[in-house]
Design an enzyme around this catalytic site. Structure first.
Site, PDB file in Angstrom:
ATOM      1  N   GLU A 116       0.939  -0.672  -0.174  1.00  0.00           N
ATOM      2  CA  GLU A 116      -0.032   0.532  -0.154  1.00  0.00           C
ATOM      3  C   GLU A 116       0.726   0.885  -0.022  1.00  0.00           C
ATOM      4  O   GLU A 116       2.053   1.134   0.013  1.00  0.00           O
ATOM      5  CB  GLU A 116      -0.792   0.176   1.012  1.00  0.00           C
ATOM      6  CG  GLU A 116      -1.841  -0.773   1.180  1.00  0.00           C
ATOM      7  CD  GLU A 116      -3.228  -1.321   1.997  1.00  0.00           C
ATOM      8  OE1 GLU A 116      -2.286  -0.698   3.595  1.00  0.00           O
ATOM      9  OE2 GLU A 116      -4.150  -1.977   2.286  1.00  0.00           O
ATOM     10  N   HIS A 240      -9.142   9.590   2.042  1.00  0.00           N
ATOM     11  CA  HIS A 240      -8.568   8.576   1.313  1.00  0.00           C
ATOM     12  C   HIS A 240      -9.024   8.888   0.016  1.00  0.00           C
ATOM     13  O   HIS A 240      -9.792   8.935  -0.406  1.00  0.00           O
ATOM     14  CB  HIS A 240      -9.745   7.762   2.261  1.00  0.00           C
ATOM     15  CG  HIS A 240      -8.977   5.871   1.220  1.00  0.00           C
ATOM     16  ND1 HIS A 240      -9.042   5.469  -0.218  1.00  0.00           N
ATOM     17  CD2 HIS A 240      -8.184   4.604   2.244  1.00  0.00           C
ATOM     18  CE1 HIS A 240      -8.132   4.066   0.463  1.00  0.00           C
ATOM     19  NE2 HIS A 240      -8.152   4.168   1.019  1.00  0.00           N
ATOM     20  N   ARG A 286      -0.889   9.520   1.664  1.00  0.00           N
ATOM     21  CA  ARG A 286      -2.068   9.011   1.135  1.00  0.00           C
ATOM     22  C   ARG A 286      -2.015  11.344   1.129  1.00  0.00           C
ATOM     23  O   ARG A 286      -3.139  11.571   0.134  1.00  0.00           O
ATOM     24  CB  ARG A 286      -2.894   9.095   2.229  1.00  0.00           C
ATOM     25  CG  ARG A 286      -3.049   7.519   2.370  1.00  0.00           C
ATOM     26  CD  ARG A 286      -4.434   6.864   2.952  1.00  0.00           C
ATOM     27  NE  ARG A 286      -4.380   5.867   2.562  1.00  0.00           N
ATOM     28  CZ  ARG A 286      -4.961   4.667   3.208  1.00  0.00           C
ATOM     29  NH1 ARG A 286      -5.432   5.101   4.723  1.00  0.00           N
ATOM     30  NH2 ARG A 286      -5.147   3.491   2.908  1.00  0.00           N
ATOM     31  N   HIS A 347     -11.431   9.845   6.628  1.00  0.00           N
ATOM     32  CA  HIS A 347     -11.196   8.175   6.537  1.00  0.00           C
ATOM     33  C   HIS A 347     -10.809   7.887   8.019  1.00  0.00           C
ATOM     34  O   HIS A 347     -10.799   7.383   8.899  1.00  0.00           O
ATOM     35  CB  HIS A 347     -10.470   8.284   5.516  1.00  0.00           C
ATOM     36  CG  HIS A 347      -9.687   5.991   5.693  1.00  0.00           C
ATOM     37  ND1 HIS A 347     -10.453   5.018   5.094  1.00  0.00           N
ATOM     38  CD2 HIS A 347      -8.537   5.612   5.554  1.00  0.00           C
ATOM     39  CE1 HIS A 347     -10.697   3.863   5.383  1.00  0.00           C
ATOM     40  NE2 HIS A 347      -8.875   4.254   5.564  1.00  0.00           N
ATOM     41  N   GLU A 371      -8.220   4.187  16.889  1.00  0.00           N
ATOM     42  CA  GLU A 371      -8.735   5.251  16.614  1.00  0.00           C
ATOM     43  C   GLU A 371      -9.012   6.543  17.220  1.00  0.00           C
ATOM     44  O   GLU A 371      -8.241   8.342  16.943  1.00  0.00           O
ATOM     45  CB  GLU A 371      -9.295   5.071  15.563  1.00  0.00           C
ATOM     46  CG  GLU A 371      -9.695   6.186  14.821  1.00  0.00           C
ATOM     47  CD  GLU A 371     -10.422   6.517  13.543  1.00  0.00           C
ATOM     48  OE1 GLU A 371     -10.306   5.277  12.889  1.00  0.00           O
ATOM     49  OE2 GLU A 371     -10.262   7.762  12.504  1.00  0.00           O
ATOM     50  N   ARG A 382      -0.668   9.042   8.731  1.00  0.00           N
ATOM     51  CA  ARG A 382      -1.016   7.296   9.122  1.00  0.00           C
ATOM     52  C   ARG A 382      -0.856   6.840   8.064  1.00  0.00           C
ATOM     53  O   ARG A 382      -0.726   6.902   6.821  1.00  0.00           O
ATOM     54  CB  ARG A 382      -1.887   6.912   9.689  1.00  0.00           C
ATOM     55  CG  ARG A 382      -2.392   5.939  10.271  1.00  0.00           C
ATOM     56  CD  ARG A 382      -3.880   5.575  10.303  1.00  0.00           C
ATOM     57  NE  ARG A 382      -4.336   5.645   9.725  1.00  0.00           N
ATOM     58  CZ  ARG A 382      -5.071   4.128   8.317  1.00  0.00           C
ATOM     59  NH1 ARG A 382      -4.380   3.032   9.206  1.00  0.00           N
ATOM     60  NH2 ARG A 382      -6.217   4.875   7.181  1.00  0.00           N
ATOM     61  N   LEU A 388      -4.823  -0.472  12.788  1.00  0.00           N
ATOM     62  CA  LEU A 388      -5.435  -2.237  13.265  1.00  0.00           C
ATOM     63  C   LEU A 388      -4.520  -2.644  13.957  1.00  0.00           C
ATOM     64  O   LEU A 388      -4.515  -3.495  14.956  1.00  0.00           O
ATOM     65  CB  LEU A 388      -5.792  -3.243  12.524  1.00  0.00           C
ATOM     66  CG  LEU A 388      -6.713  -3.055  11.825  1.00  0.00           C
ATOM     67  CD1 LEU A 388      -7.508  -3.921  10.041  1.00  0.00           C
ATOM     68  CD2 LEU A 388      -8.353  -2.817  12.145  1.00  0.00           C
TER      69      LEU A 388
HETATM   70  C1  SIN Z   1      -7.299   0.928   2.239  1.00  0.00           C
HETATM   71  O1  SIN Z   1      -7.763  -0.120   2.090  1.00  0.00           O
HETATM   72  O2  SIN Z   1      -7.274   1.306   1.273  1.00  0.00           O
HETATM   73  C2  SIN Z   1      -7.674   0.983   3.836  1.00  0.00           C
HETATM   74  C3  SIN Z   1      -6.421   0.475   4.403  1.00  0.00           C
HETATM   75  C4  SIN Z   1      -6.344   1.945   5.841  1.00  0.00           C
HETATM   76  O3  SIN Z   1      -6.824   2.839   5.740  1.00  0.00           O
HETATM   77  O4  SIN Z   1      -4.978   1.704   6.123  1.00  0.00           O
END
Ligand code: SIN
Length: 535
Positions: A116, A240, A286, A347, A371, A382, A388
């Site tokens: 990611e 997001h 992001r 997000h 959160e 972040r 998580l």
């Molecule tokens: C996503 O799946 O893009 C969200 C993952 C995240 O916000 O950590």
């Protein structure tokens, strides 16, 4: 009704449930959750959990990526402990029964690791594209089987009970419990506990467009603030970059993992634009991607940009993203054949209730995890899929401290008066609530979102101040309902975001103000702190 318990947990996502499962070995746990127990941001998380598990990766890499994303505000000690606990957390989740996607590599079965934005290596543990659901269901199965855990569904916390407010004012306040509304009966119960754990999740509903579920109304941050807990870094709201643009989709998230597997962002005419914004292109952090989209949309006047993964093998796309594929198809888009229309949406809140490295807040025996907390991990932005992980690591660390409190025989639960409803009467003015909700969310979207300015922040402050006054007058005159509690909470959180944004006279990470477009390390490499004076 008065309910006495060793541990009161407010919220039933990954952080709250992980804590509860550990604490239940040492005492009674009451979990209060405002809807059905599955309804949490965890359940909807698509991406996964970042953790160093491949031979090509190192803790140093993950630490560096997290700190780079956080733009100078991460607390390095916290980053290190969270990253280093990662592999053990994944192992624990698998022991609780979570089944993650596996792959075969040279004849050996291993976890399939996704990629990611902002990550220099593949390290995202996932269950296809419904990772959160897999985790939530595994943890709930374990919690349901635990006799020391009682789950109160459809119960929403109204306010915390503290020593200073209900017994006598003391220098370092102590949390004693919470008043909680049973939404089924309309009755308000007094929950008293030796340790109170806020695990209420985020606050996306403060904005008009959000990837978050409806429960994300910042309840924990608002009640923590009202009780006098220190709040930090609320200006850092993560948008997001890619939520599905469709009137009925309620900003359904198109996971960053789609870009991780090669998805390309395009304008209406098909032109790729991230190449000129950042060397990591679509996989830039992001804040960079969301700002680039916002810039393109403002320039062109278009409603959305497009996310294109049609160049990938259709079967791969369907296997890797079964949930996203089906959901988009239900809205009329076949992502294997056509680019998906996408827009940014609120997000994740990187700020929240400030905690120490064991999850404890500035109020004794009040903890914040997930959160709702500001632990120092995320800094000004972040890194994807670190949340998580943070939720689990801090649930563990909080458990270590809260266990000591619960086992301390000198702590007695005091007598506390029942909730005073005052002269409240039934409200027939639901329209006041919906009007104020709408006004707050629009104000925040228009004036306090991806790009900010002093003038916009001042406008927003003026409006939110007026709304807060109106809501407060209304609040004390009418019967407390779920909608009224949530409205009061989003107004409080909107105010905190604006005040933090006004304090920070620079641009850093997720906070971009056109009147101070540069980062100012000399004066602003510090957390933004807000605290309510308790009289
Ligand atoms: C996503 O799946 O893009 C969200 C993952 C995240 O916000 O950590």
């Amino acid at each position: 009704m008065e309910i006495k318990t060793d541990f009161l947990v407010i919220g039933s996502g990954i952080a709250g449930l992980t804590f509860a499962l550990k604490a239940a070995r040492y005492g009674s746990v009451s979990i209060v959750t405002k809807k059905e127990k599955t309804e949490s941001a965890t359940f909807y998380a698509q991406g996964g959990i970042a953790s160093v598990l491949s031979k090509e990766d190192t803790f140093e890499n993950h630490i560096r990526d997290t700190i780079e994303a956080g733009c100078g505000l991460c607390h390095p000690d916290i980053v290190e402990l969270v990253v280093k606990d990662g592999p053990e957390m994944i192992h624990e989740l698998m022991q609780f029964g979570a089944r993650f996607t596996m792959r075969t590599n040279h004849g050996e079965t291993e976890l399939d690791l996704g990629k990611e934005g902002g990550h220099s290596k593949r390290r995202i543990v996932h269950a296809a594209d419904f990772t959160g659901r897999e985790i939530e269901e595994a943890l709930l199965r374990a919690a349901d089987a635990e006799k020391n855990i009682a789950i109160y569904e459809n119960h929403i916390a109204i306010d915390l009970i503290t020593h200073s407010k209900f017994i006598e004012k003391i220098e370092k306040d102590i949390c004693l419990g919470a008043y909680v509304l049973d939404k089924n009966t309309g009755k308000i119960h007094t929950f008293l506990a030796k340790a109170v754990i806020l695990a209420t999740g985020g606050t996306g509903k403060v904005y008009l467009f959000t990837s978050n579920p409806d429960v994300a109304t910042g309840d924990g941050i608002a009640i923590g603030y009202r009780a006098g807990a220190t709040i930090a870094n609320m200006e850092f709201i993560q948008f997001h970059p890619t939520c599905l643009y469709h009137s009925k989709a309620k900003n359904f998230l198109i996971s960053e993992a789609v870009r991780g597997e090669g998805g390309i962002l395009r304008l209406k005419d098909g032109a790729r634009f991230m190449e000129r914004c950042h060397p990591m292109k679509e996989l830039a952090p992001r804040d960079v991607v969301a700002r680039a989209i916002d810039f393109e949309l403002k320039k062109s006047g278009d409603d959305c940009v497009y996310l294109d993964i049609t160049h990938k093998d259709p079967q791969f796309v369907k296997d890797r993203f079964p949930n996203i594929y089906e959901r988009c198809l239900s809205f009329g888009y076949d992502m294997t054949k056509e680019p998906l229309p996408v827009v940014p949406a609120a997000h994740y809140v990187c700020g929240g209730i400030q905690t120490d490295s064991f999850g404890e807040t500035s109020i004794k025996r009040l903890f914040a995890i997930g959160e709702v907390a500001c632990t120092g991990l995320h800094g000004a932005n972040r890194l994807a899929s670190n949340s998580l992980l943070e939720g689990m690591v801090f649930a563990n660390r909080t458990f270590i401290k809260a266990k000591e409190i619960a086992m301390d025989k000198t702590i007695a639960i005091p007598r506390i008066p029942e909730w005073q409803a005052g002269g409240a009467v039934d409200s027939d003015e639901a329209v006041v609530i919906s009007q104020n909700w709408d006004e707050i969310r629009r104000t925040m979207w228009n004036y306090v979102s991806i790009v900010r300015s002093n003038k916009r922040l001042e406008r927003a402050k003026h409006r939110i101040d007026m709304l807060q006054k109106e809501i407060n007058d209304y609040y004390w005159n009418f019967v407390v309902t779920n909608n009224l509690i949530e409205l009061r909470n989003i107004a409080t959180v909107a105010d905190l975001i604006i005040r933090c944004a006004m304090k920070r006279k620079e641009s850093r990470g997720l906070h971009y103000n056109i009147d101070y477009p540069e980062k100012d390390d000399k004066n602003w490499k510090v957390d933004t702190i807000i605290r309510k004076e308790i009289i």
